[in-house]
Design a protein around this motif. Structure first.
Motif, PDB file in Angstrom:
ATOM      1  N   SER A 421       0.822  -1.208   0.000  1.00 23.68           N
ATOM      2  CA  SER A 421       0.000   0.000   0.000  1.00 23.68           C
ATOM      3  C   SER A 421       0.854   1.255   0.000  1.00 23.68           C
ATOM      4  O   SER A 421       0.346   2.360   0.208  1.00 23.68           O
ATOM      5  CB  SER A 421      -0.941   0.010   1.216  1.00 23.68           C
ATOM      6  OG  SER A 421      -1.950  -0.963   1.073  1.00 23.68           O
ATOM      7  N   GLU A 438     -10.167   7.115  -3.303  1.00 26.05           N
ATOM      8  CA  GLU A 438      -9.085   8.067  -3.131  1.00 26.05           C
ATOM      9  C   GLU A 438      -7.903   7.385  -2.452  1.00 26.05           C
ATOM     10  O   GLU A 438      -8.075   6.625  -1.492  1.00 26.05           O
ATOM     11  CB  GLU A 438      -9.546   9.258  -2.287  1.00 26.05           C
ATOM     12  CG  GLU A 438     -10.559  10.157  -2.972  1.00 26.05           C
ATOM     13  CD  GLU A 438      -9.965  10.881  -4.172  1.00 26.05           C
ATOM     14  OE1 GLU A 438      -8.737  11.153  -4.157  1.00 26.05           O
ATOM     15  OE2 GLU A 438     -10.719  11.161  -5.119  1.00 26.05           O
ATOM     16  N   GLY A 440      -5.696   8.563  -0.480  1.00 24.14           N
ATOM     17  CA  GLY A 440      -5.620   8.927   0.938  1.00 24.14           C
ATOM     18  C   GLY A 440      -6.575   8.108   1.792  1.00 24.14           C
ATOM     19  O   GLY A 440      -6.228   7.687   2.904  1.00 24.14           O
ATOM     20  N   ASP A 441      -7.776   7.874   1.278  1.00 23.48           N
ATOM     21  CA  ASP A 441      -8.739   7.052   2.019  1.00 23.48           C
ATOM     22  C   ASP A 441      -8.235   5.621   2.148  1.00 23.48           C
ATOM     23  O   ASP A 441      -8.356   5.002   3.211  1.00 23.48           O
ATOM     24  CB  ASP A 441     -10.098   7.059   1.307  1.00 23.48           C
ATOM     25  CG  ASP A 441     -10.729   8.439   1.296  1.00 23.48           C
ATOM     26  OD1 ASP A 441     -10.383   9.253   2.180  1.00 23.48           O
ATOM     27  OD2 ASP A 441     -11.562   8.702   0.407  1.00 23.48           O
ATOM     28  N   HIS A 442      -7.701   5.088   1.064  1.00 18.20           N
ATOM     29  CA  HIS A 442      -7.148   3.737   1.105  1.00 18.20           C
ATOM     30  C   HIS A 442      -6.014   3.644   2.124  1.00 18.20           C
ATOM     31  O   HIS A 442      -5.943   2.685   2.903  1.00 18.20           O
ATOM     32  CB  HIS A 442      -6.628   3.358  -0.289  1.00 18.20           C
ATOM     33  CG  HIS A 442      -5.820   2.102  -0.309  1.00 18.20           C
ATOM     34  ND1 HIS A 442      -6.385   0.844  -0.298  1.00 18.20           N
ATOM     35  CD2 HIS A 442      -4.461   1.905  -0.317  1.00 18.20           C
ATOM     36  CE1 HIS A 442      -5.424  -0.067  -0.299  1.00 18.20           C
ATOM     37  NE2 HIS A 442      -4.259   0.547  -0.314  1.00 18.20           N
ATOM     38  N   THR A 443      -5.146   4.639   2.129  1.00 20.00           N
ATOM     39  CA  THR A 443      -4.007   4.626   3.048  1.00 20.00           C
ATOM     40  C   THR A 443      -4.459   4.672   4.498  1.00 20.00           C
ATOM     41  O   THR A 443      -3.989   3.887   5.335  1.00 20.00           O
ATOM     42  CB  THR A 443      -3.069   5.811   2.749  1.00 20.00           C
ATOM     43  OG1 THR A 443      -2.599   5.709   1.402  1.00 20.00           O
ATOM     44  CG2 THR A 443      -1.882   5.811   3.706  1.00 20.00           C
ATOM     45  N   ARG A 444      -5.365   5.573   4.805  1.00 20.69           N
ATOM     46  CA  ARG A 444      -5.827   5.716   6.199  1.00 20.69           C
ATOM     47  C   ARG A 444      -6.480   4.439   6.697  1.00 20.69           C
ATOM     48  O   ARG A 444      -6.319   4.055   7.861  1.00 20.69           O
ATOM     49  CB  ARG A 444      -6.809   6.885   6.311  1.00 20.69           C
ATOM     50  CG  ARG A 444      -6.152   8.248   6.319  1.00 20.69           C
ATOM     51  CD  ARG A 444      -7.140   9.339   6.687  1.00 20.69           C
ATOM     52  NE  ARG A 444      -8.169   9.486   5.669  1.00 20.69           N
ATOM     53  CZ  ARG A 444      -8.039  10.277   4.601  1.00 20.69           C
ATOM     54  NH1 ARG A 444      -6.921  10.965   4.417  1.00 20.69           N
ATOM     55  NH2 ARG A 444      -9.001  10.378   3.710  1.00 20.69           N
ATOM     56  N   PHE A 445      -7.200   3.749   5.826  1.00 21.55           N
ATOM     57  CA  PHE A 445      -7.877   2.531   6.243  1.00 21.55           C
ATOM     58  C   PHE A 445      -6.915   1.346   6.325  1.00 21.55           C
ATOM     59  O   PHE A 445      -6.977   0.540   7.254  1.00 21.55           O
ATOM     60  CB  PHE A 445      -9.002   2.189   5.262  1.00 21.55           C
ATOM     61  CG  PHE A 445      -9.693   0.890   5.568  1.00 21.55           C
ATOM     62  CD1 PHE A 445     -10.681   0.825   6.531  1.00 21.55           C
ATOM     63  CD2 PHE A 445      -9.337  -0.280   4.910  1.00 21.55           C
ATOM     64  CE1 PHE A 445     -11.318  -0.374   6.835  1.00 21.55           C
ATOM     65  CE2 PHE A 445      -9.959  -1.489   5.202  1.00 21.55           C
ATOM     66  CZ  PHE A 445     -10.946  -1.528   6.174  1.00 21.55           C
ATOM     67  N   THR A 446      -6.020   1.254   5.373  1.00 19.14           N
ATOM     68  CA  THR A 446      -5.252   0.019   5.192  1.00 19.14           C
ATOM     69  C   THR A 446      -4.003  -0.076   6.052  1.00 19.14           C
ATOM     70  O   THR A 446      -3.653  -1.170   6.519  1.00 19.14           O
ATOM     71  CB  THR A 446      -4.853  -0.128   3.708  1.00 19.14           C
ATOM     72  OG1 THR A 446      -6.019  -0.041   2.889  1.00 19.14           O
ATOM     73  CG2 THR A 446      -4.152  -1.447   3.452  1.00 19.14           C
ATOM     74  N   VAL A 447      -3.312   1.043   6.273  1.00 17.72           N
ATOM     75  CA  VAL A 447      -1.982   0.999   6.889  1.00 17.72           C
ATOM     76  C   VAL A 447      -1.980   0.262   8.216  1.00 17.72           C
ATOM     77  O   VAL A 447      -1.131  -0.593   8.485  1.00 17.72           O
ATOM     78  CB  VAL A 447      -1.408   2.422   7.041  1.00 17.72           C
ATOM     79  CG1 VAL A 447      -0.240   2.436   8.014  1.00 17.72           C
ATOM     80  CG2 VAL A 447      -0.954   2.955   5.685  1.00 17.72           C
ATOM     81  N   LYS A 448      -2.964   0.550   9.066  1.00 19.67           N
ATOM     82  CA  LYS A 448      -2.959  -0.072  10.408  1.00 19.67           C
ATOM     83  C   LYS A 448      -3.150  -1.580  10.315  1.00 19.67           C
ATOM     84  O   LYS A 448      -2.492  -2.348  11.044  1.00 19.67           O
ATOM     85  CB  LYS A 448      -4.043   0.551  11.290  1.00 19.67           C
ATOM     86  CG  LYS A 448      -5.456   0.488  10.725  1.00 19.67           C
ATOM     87  CD  LYS A 448      -6.442   1.181  11.658  1.00 19.67           C
ATOM     88  CE  LYS A 448      -7.867   1.146  11.116  1.00 19.67           C
ATOM     89  NZ  LYS A 448      -7.994   1.952   9.876  1.00 19.67           N
TER      90      LYS A 448
END
Length: 467
Positions: A421, A438, A440-448
């Motif tokens: 990601s 988006e 940014g949305d993918h990153t905020r959801f996926t990283v954790k």
């Protein structure tokens, strides 16, 4: 002096590829060549490169023929029934849809190419998510994380890079890691179940007929030879009760994620191709032959049986030639980087400095240190930067404390679930672009969730005594 120049060479390489000023292949060749001259060893550059090429040739062969083999398997339709079966299993239950996304992404990831995985997964699953009103970032997050775990396959890239950088066998890295990676994949499936229950609670549970009735939706997928794609979604109020995919009508109202009439299909040879793939993977795990030899034989057999005509074989090879050239070129270019780094003595001087900087008590735990560092480092830099620039230094530091290069190499691949990601991974833009999410949305959801998956793999590796 060599310590400073070594870190300067790595920093220059990383900056140029992260700012996209140079391609990884060009940077891997030109930057070390310039620094080799700068340290006064330009006359030895040829020897360093030839020595590196001799050691990297088996890895390049493995990647080349693995890409051709799995590309042909997708062409002939090996994965089509799997896609249709998963979609029938999903029905209209959000839990099944999310779990099906994870399973599909994991299976298709066997080809080792993230872009292909995401194109097939999104083209199959997007209509269900859209029609059910499910969160699309759940789809992208689960697909990326599952692909990240599977990306550690020897032909997927990271394992081959680790083997290349440390001059060890890719099979010796991957095969012992299978239990730990299996735990990571089970965690992704469990995560998919939890997220699916959350989506079911949010939107409820519908029957398949209720989902199909309101509208018809078409997903058009355009895929180029380089493994990139885009999706366009058009909705109409025809109320036909069918869900066409890839521009093809599905008369029985079923779901199909790949065009059912593409000319490369070989339905009469399905069981041959399935048996060949199972035999190939089994032989790889059992180490009956070197992995490059297995894929060379497998690719030649798959092409000859599925496409007896020479023109068809040439067409299939040409269709996957761009991916083959990029990957093989990267491996051979890495011979310059690793050759100069090692031959000039830079890596030894940097390792000596790093050993001095690491607290004495952490030295015997360099594999654990490498595993933890692999999460942020493979996220904020490319795999090329981490495996060719940082990993050799960590391996040298570990060797000073009796930690084997194989342990370091195994630990270095645990961060791949998070890496997939990273904004430095081109395939992730295919994923979010097709899913209309988006970044940014993918990153905020996926990283954790991806970071937690990587930590599960690391913990399992330590628990099983692999790392």
């Amino acid at each position: 002096m060599l310590t400073v120049l070594g870190f300067a060479m790595i920093a220059t390489f990383l900056v140029l590829i992260m700012t996209k000023k140079m391609s990884p292949i060009a940077a891997l060749v030109l930057i070390p060549a310039l620094f080799c001259v700068a340290v006064g060893q330009g006359a030895q550059l040829g020897d360093y490169v030839i020595d590196g090429v001799e050691k990297l040739a088996p890895t390049a062969a493995m990647l080349m023929f693995a890409i051709v083999y799995f590309g042909v398997m997708i062409d002939v339709g090996l994965f089509d029934p799997i896609v249709r079966g998963i979609l029938r299993f999903c029905k209209a239950d959000p839990v099944r849809v999310v779990v099906g996304t994870a399973v599909l992404a994991a299976i298709v990831s066997l080809d080792g190419d993230g872009s292909t995985t995401f194109m097939i997964t999104v083209s199959a699953m997007y209509p269900l998510y859209k029609r059910l009103g499910m969160s699309l970032v759940v789809m992208t997050g689960i697909a990326a994380t599952a692909n990240g775990v599977m990306n550690t396959l020897p032909w997927g890239g990271p394992t081959a890079r680790a083997a290349t950088a440390l001059k060890v066998d890719a099979a010796d890295i991957f095969v012992p890691m299978i239990p730990a990676l299996g735990m990571g994949l089970l965690f992704v499936f469990g995560l998919a179940y939890v997220l699916g229950r959350r989506e079911r609670k949010r939107i409820g549970y519908l029957t398949l007929d209720e989902v199909l009735e309101p509208q018809t939706e078409t997903v058009l997928v355009t895929a180029g030879g380089g493994g990139t794609g885009a999706a366009a979604v058009a909705a109409s109020g025809s109320g036909s009760g069918s869900l066409p995919l890839d521009g093809a009508e599905v008369p029985d109202g079923g779901f199909q994620g790949l065009a059912p009439d593409r000319p490369t299909l070989r339905p009469k040879l399905y069981w041959f191709n399935a048996g060949l793939t199972v035999a190939l993977l089994t032989a790889m795990i059992l180490e009956l032959l070197p992995i490059p030899v297995l894929f060379l034989l497998g690719a030649a057999l798959a092409l000859s049986v599925n496409y007896p005509k020479m023109a068809d074989q040439k067409a299939r090879i040409a269709a996957h030639a761009e991916n083959v050239l990029n990957v093989a070129g990267m491996v051979f270019a890495a011979a310059v980087f690793t050759g100069v780094l090692t031959g000039t003595g830079m890596v030894k001087h940097m390792a000596d400095w790093l050993v001095g900087a690491i607290p004495e008590g952490m030295g015997p735990h360099m594999a654990l240190v490498t595993g933890v560092l692999s999460l942020p480092l493979t996220y904020f830099m490319s795999n090329d930067g981490f495996y060719f620039g940082v990993l050799p230094v960590l391996a040298e530091a570990g060797a000073a404390h009796g930690v084997s290069p194989l342990e370091i190499a195994r630990a270095s691949i645990v961060g791949q679930a998070l890496h997939m990601s990273s904004p430095l991974v081109p395939a992730v833009y295919v994923l979010v672009g097709m899913a209309k999410v988006e970044f940014g949305d993918h990153t905020r959801f996926t990283v954790k969730w991806a970071a937690l998956t990587s930590l599960v793999v690391l913990a399992a590796g330590i628990l099983f005594g692999i790392i």
